[in-house]
Design a protein around this motif. Structure first.
Motif, PDB file in Angstrom:
ATOM      1  N   TRP A 137       1.782  47.664   4.253  1.00 36.02           N
ATOM      2  CA  TRP A 137       0.253  47.918   4.413  1.00 36.02           C
ATOM      3  C   TRP A 137      -0.149  48.461   2.975  1.00 36.02           C
ATOM      4  CZ3 TRP A 137      -2.297  45.003   7.460  1.00 36.02           C
ATOM      5  CH2 TRP A 137      -1.761  44.708   8.719  1.00 36.02           C
ATOM      6  N   ARG A 138       0.442  49.245   2.271  1.00 31.09           N
ATOM      7  CA  ARG A 138       0.158  50.125   1.025  1.00 31.09           C
ATOM      8  C   ARG A 138       0.157  49.013  -0.071  1.00 31.09           C
ATOM      9  NH1 ARG A 138       2.702  50.420  -3.197  1.00 31.09           N
ATOM     10  NH2 ARG A 138       4.664  50.240  -2.172  1.00 31.09           N
ATOM     11  N   ALA A 139       1.341  47.944  -0.136  1.00 31.12           N
ATOM     12  CA  ALA A 139       1.314  47.144  -1.071  1.00 31.12           C
ATOM     13  C   ALA A 139       0.138  45.960  -0.842  1.00 31.12           C
ATOM     14  CB  ALA A 139       2.672  46.542  -0.862  1.00 31.12           C
ATOM     15  N   MET A 140       0.046  45.743   0.183  1.00 30.75           N
ATOM     16  CA  MET A 140      -1.344  44.669   0.668  1.00 30.75           C
ATOM     17  C   MET A 140      -2.701  45.341   0.068  1.00 30.75           C
ATOM     18  SD  MET A 140      -0.090  43.172   4.295  1.00 30.75           S
ATOM     19  CE  MET A 140      -1.570  42.706   4.831  1.00 30.75           C
ATOM     20  N   ARG A 141      -2.760  46.527   0.480  1.00 28.90           N
ATOM     21  CA  ARG A 141      -4.116  47.296  -0.177  1.00 28.90           C
ATOM     22  C   ARG A 141      -3.828  47.163  -1.555  1.00 28.90           C
ATOM     23  NH1 ARG A 141      -2.463  50.674   3.597  1.00 28.90           N
ATOM     24  NH2 ARG A 141      -2.097  52.283   2.005  1.00 28.90           N
ATOM     25  N   ASN A 142      -3.060  47.512  -2.124  1.00 25.57           N
ATOM     26  CA  ASN A 142      -2.882  47.610  -3.584  1.00 25.57           C
ATOM     27  C   ASN A 142      -3.209  46.361  -4.330  1.00 25.57           C
ATOM     28  OD1 ASN A 142      -2.523  50.087  -3.757  1.00 25.57           O
ATOM     29  ND2 ASN A 142      -0.139  49.936  -4.232  1.00 25.57           N
ATOM     30  N   LEU A 143      -2.642  45.233  -3.695  1.00 22.37           N
ATOM     31  CA  LEU A 143      -3.055  44.000  -4.094  1.00 22.37           C
ATOM     32  C   LEU A 143      -4.496  43.624  -4.019  1.00 22.37           C
ATOM     33  CD1 LEU A 143      -1.886  40.983  -5.190  1.00 22.37           C
ATOM     34  CD2 LEU A 143      -1.240  40.454  -2.711  1.00 22.37           C
ATOM     35  N   GLY A 144      -4.959  43.991  -2.843  1.00 20.24           N
ATOM     36  CA  GLY A 144      -6.362  43.589  -2.416  1.00 20.24           C
ATOM     37  C   GLY A 144      -7.272  44.195  -3.389  1.00 20.24           C
ATOM     38  N   VAL A 145      -7.056  45.710  -3.962  1.00 19.32           N
ATOM     39  CA  VAL A 145      -7.718  46.581  -4.857  1.00 19.32           C
ATOM     40  C   VAL A 145      -7.690  45.730  -5.975  1.00 19.32           C
ATOM     41  CG1 VAL A 145      -8.047  48.519  -5.875  1.00 19.32           C
ATOM     42  CG2 VAL A 145      -7.726  48.632  -3.501  1.00 19.32           C
ATOM     43  N   ALA A 146      -6.627  45.344  -6.623  1.00 14.43           N
ATOM     44  CA  ALA A 146      -6.316  44.679  -7.942  1.00 14.43           C
ATOM     45  C   ALA A 146      -7.100  43.373  -7.931  1.00 14.43           C
ATOM     46  CB  ALA A 146      -4.753  44.536  -8.138  1.00 14.43           C
ATOM     47  N   ILE A 147      -6.943  42.585  -6.884  1.00 17.72           N
ATOM     48  CA  ILE A 147      -7.886  41.394  -7.013  1.00 17.72           C
ATOM     49  C   ILE A 147      -9.388  41.418  -7.118  1.00 17.72           C
ATOM     50  CG2 ILE A 147      -8.365  39.279  -5.622  1.00 17.72           C
ATOM     51  CD1 ILE A 147      -5.224  39.461  -4.691  1.00 17.72           C
ATOM     52  N   ARG A 148      -9.728  42.455  -6.092  1.00 17.40           N
ATOM     53  CA  ARG A 148     -11.135  42.809  -6.017  1.00 17.40           C
ATOM     54  C   ARG A 148     -11.596  43.202  -7.429  1.00 17.40           C
ATOM     55  NH1 ARG A 148      -9.840  44.503  -1.245  1.00 17.40           N
ATOM     56  NH2 ARG A 148     -10.113  46.630  -1.670  1.00 17.40           N
ATOM     57  N   HIS A 149     -10.893  44.140  -7.850  1.00 15.84           N
ATOM     58  CA  HIS A 149     -11.319  44.794  -9.218  1.00 15.84           C
ATOM     59  C   HIS A 149     -11.357  43.751 -10.407  1.00 15.84           C
ATOM     60  CE1 HIS A 149     -11.427  47.542 -12.908  1.00 15.84           C
ATOM     61  NE2 HIS A 149     -10.263  46.929 -13.214  1.00 15.84           N
ATOM     62  N   ARG A 150     -10.125  43.045 -10.481  1.00 16.22           N
ATOM     63  CA  ARG A 150     -10.246  41.697 -11.666  1.00 16.22           C
ATOM     64  C   ARG A 150     -11.353  40.720 -11.316  1.00 16.22           C
ATOM     65  NH1 ARG A 150      -8.840  40.685 -16.350  1.00 16.22           N
ATOM     66  NH2 ARG A 150      -8.208  38.481 -16.708  1.00 16.22           N
ATOM     67  N   VAL A 151     -11.676  40.346  -9.991  1.00 18.95           N
ATOM     68  CA  VAL A 151     -12.714  39.235  -9.767  1.00 18.95           C
ATOM     69  C   VAL A 151     -14.222  39.806 -10.068  1.00 18.95           C
ATOM     70  CG1 VAL A 151     -13.421  37.853  -8.043  1.00 18.95           C
ATOM     71  CG2 VAL A 151     -11.131  37.880  -8.485  1.00 18.95           C
ATOM     72  N   GLN A 152     -14.304  41.010  -9.277  1.00 16.96           N
ATOM     73  CA  GLN A 152     -15.679  41.610  -9.488  1.00 16.96           C
ATOM     74  C   GLN A 152     -16.260  42.430 -10.638  1.00 16.96           C
ATOM     75  OE1 GLN A 152     -15.600  43.930  -6.029  1.00 16.96           O
ATOM     76  NE2 GLN A 152     -15.749  42.418  -4.651  1.00 16.96           N
ATOM     77  N   HIS A 153     -15.176  42.748 -11.466  1.00 17.23           N
ATOM     78  CA  HIS A 153     -15.333  43.747 -12.583  1.00 17.23           C
ATOM     79  C   HIS A 153     -14.947  43.230 -13.836  1.00 17.23           C
ATOM     80  CE1 HIS A 153     -17.582  46.219  -9.566  1.00 17.23           C
ATOM     81  NE2 HIS A 153     -16.105  46.247  -9.058  1.00 17.23           N
ATOM     82  N   GLY A 154     -14.052  42.424 -13.754  1.00 12.77           N
ATOM     83  CA  GLY A 154     -13.462  41.823 -15.081  1.00 12.77           C
ATOM     84  C   GLY A 154     -14.070  40.407 -15.535  1.00 12.77           C
ATOM     85  N   GLU A 155     -14.086  40.287 -16.881  1.00 13.49           N
ATOM     86  CA  GLU A 155     -14.450  39.160 -17.438  1.00 13.49           C
ATOM     87  C   GLU A 155     -13.401  38.265 -16.959  1.00 13.49           C
ATOM     88  OE1 GLU A 155     -15.786  39.311 -21.430  1.00 13.49           O
ATOM     89  OE2 GLU A 155     -16.957  40.985 -21.104  1.00 13.49           O
ATOM     90  N   ILE A 156     -13.735  37.300 -16.019  1.00 13.17           N
ATOM     91  CA  ILE A 156     -12.612  36.341 -15.666  1.00 13.17           C
ATOM     92  C   ILE A 156     -13.014  34.976 -15.813  1.00 13.17           C
ATOM     93  CG2 ILE A 156     -13.553  36.697 -13.102  1.00 13.17           C
ATOM     94  CD1 ILE A 156     -10.563  36.359 -12.290  1.00 13.17           C
ATOM     95  N   THR A 157     -12.409  34.065 -16.253  1.00 13.18           N
ATOM     96  CA  THR A 157     -12.527  32.779 -16.616  1.00 13.18           C
ATOM     97  C   THR A 157     -12.215  31.732 -15.448  1.00 13.18           C
ATOM     98  OG1 THR A 157     -10.408  32.320 -17.480  1.00 13.18           O
ATOM     99  CG2 THR A 157     -12.107  32.906 -19.243  1.00 13.18           C
ATOM    100  N   ASP A 158     -12.628  30.649 -15.374  1.00 14.59           N
ATOM    101  CA  ASP A 158     -12.077  29.748 -14.265  1.00 14.59           C
ATOM    102  C   ASP A 158     -10.693  29.294 -14.336  1.00 14.59           C
ATOM    103  OD1 ASP A 158     -14.781  29.446 -13.332  1.00 14.59           O
ATOM    104  OD2 ASP A 158     -15.095  27.506 -14.354  1.00 14.59           O
ATOM    105  N   GLU A 159      -9.928  29.587 -15.598  1.00 18.29           N
ATOM    106  CA  GLU A 159      -8.631  29.214 -15.755  1.00 18.29           C
ATOM    107  C   GLU A 159      -7.844  30.402 -15.121  1.00 18.29           C
ATOM    108  OE1 GLU A 159      -5.265  29.029 -19.108  1.00 18.29           O
ATOM    109  OE2 GLU A 159      -7.296  28.134 -19.729  1.00 18.29           O
ATOM    110  N   THR A 160      -8.318  31.719 -15.291  1.00 19.59           N
ATOM    111  CA  THR A 160      -7.664  32.817 -14.721  1.00 19.59           C
ATOM    112  C   THR A 160      -7.773  32.759 -13.123  1.00 19.59           C
ATOM    113  OG1 THR A 160      -8.230  34.187 -16.665  1.00 19.59           O
ATOM    114  CG2 THR A 160      -7.682  35.222 -14.791  1.00 19.59           C
ATOM    115  N   LYS A 161      -9.094  32.253 -12.463  1.00 23.89           N
ATOM    116  CA  LYS A 161      -9.160  32.374 -11.120  1.00 23.89           C
ATOM    117  C   LYS A 161      -8.126  31.484 -10.632  1.00 23.89           C
ATOM    118  CE  LYS A 161     -13.949  33.034 -11.273  1.00 23.89           C
ATOM    119  NZ  LYS A 161     -15.481  32.632 -11.151  1.00 23.89           N
ATOM    120  N   PHE A 162      -8.009  30.240 -11.421  1.00 25.92           N
ATOM    121  CA  PHE A 162      -7.013  29.146 -10.804  1.00 25.92           C
ATOM    122  C   PHE A 162      -5.626  30.002 -10.851  1.00 25.92           C
ATOM    123  CE2 PHE A 162     -10.339  25.839 -11.534  1.00 25.92           C
ATOM    124  CZ  PHE A 162     -10.494  25.790 -10.208  1.00 25.92           C
TER     125      PHE A 162
END
Length: 150
Positions: free
Chosen positions: A108-133
């Motif tokens: 559960w800890r690892a899943m939360r860490n993954l979720g936080v990392a993904i949300r942070h990257r997608v919501q607050h980072g400059e992310i290209t379509d290539e990075t999304k894929f």
């Protein structure tokens, strides 16, 4: 979740551990609660301004647009005076975490860490379509590897 005095103590406690900017504080609280609560920027940033006006924090040297805050001597004294309340508030945040009620499972800890990392990257980072894929491909690959586990 908090009255304003409680949020001030939580932010001060987190800043005492290491200099942080507003988004770091929001993310730290979200991590403490296992993703179940994150204060809004509209609450955190005015509280940081108030802490700065009270001389409890000051801007630390930083790089880029985001300036981290660090605790001052007056802030440390205030935190020391309110140590028990600050610790209780941190315990209250931890109690919200699913891992608290689920025995602290490392999965559960690892899943939360993954979720936080993904949300942070997608919501607050400059992310290209290539990075999304690329991100989606990594998640799909991980899912397939998990399905093959014995």
């Amino acid at each position: 979740m908090f009255d304003s005095g409680e949020l001030r103590l939580v932010l001060l406690k987190l800043i005492s551990e290491q200099p942080r900017h507003g988004y770091d504080l929001i993310r730290a609280i979200e991590e403490l609660t296992g993703g179940r609560y994150a204060p809004s920027p509209g609450v955190v940033y005015p509280t940081l301004t108030m802490l700065e006006e009270m001389d409890f924090v000051e801007q630390a040297p930083g790089e880029g647009a985001r300036k981290p805050y660090q605790i001052t001597d007056a802030g440390r004294a205030h935190l020391d005076e309110n140590h028990e309340e600050a610790e209780e508030l941190i315990r209250r945040l931890n109690a919200l975490s699913p891992s608290h009620s689920e025995g602290g499972s490392p999965i559960w800890r690892a899943m939360r860490n993954l979720g936080v990392a993904i949300r942070h990257r997608v919501q607050h980072g400059e992310i290209t379509d290539e990075t999304k894929f690329e991100l989606a491909a990594l998640i799909d690959e991980l899912a397939q590897k998990i399905e093959r586990l014995k």
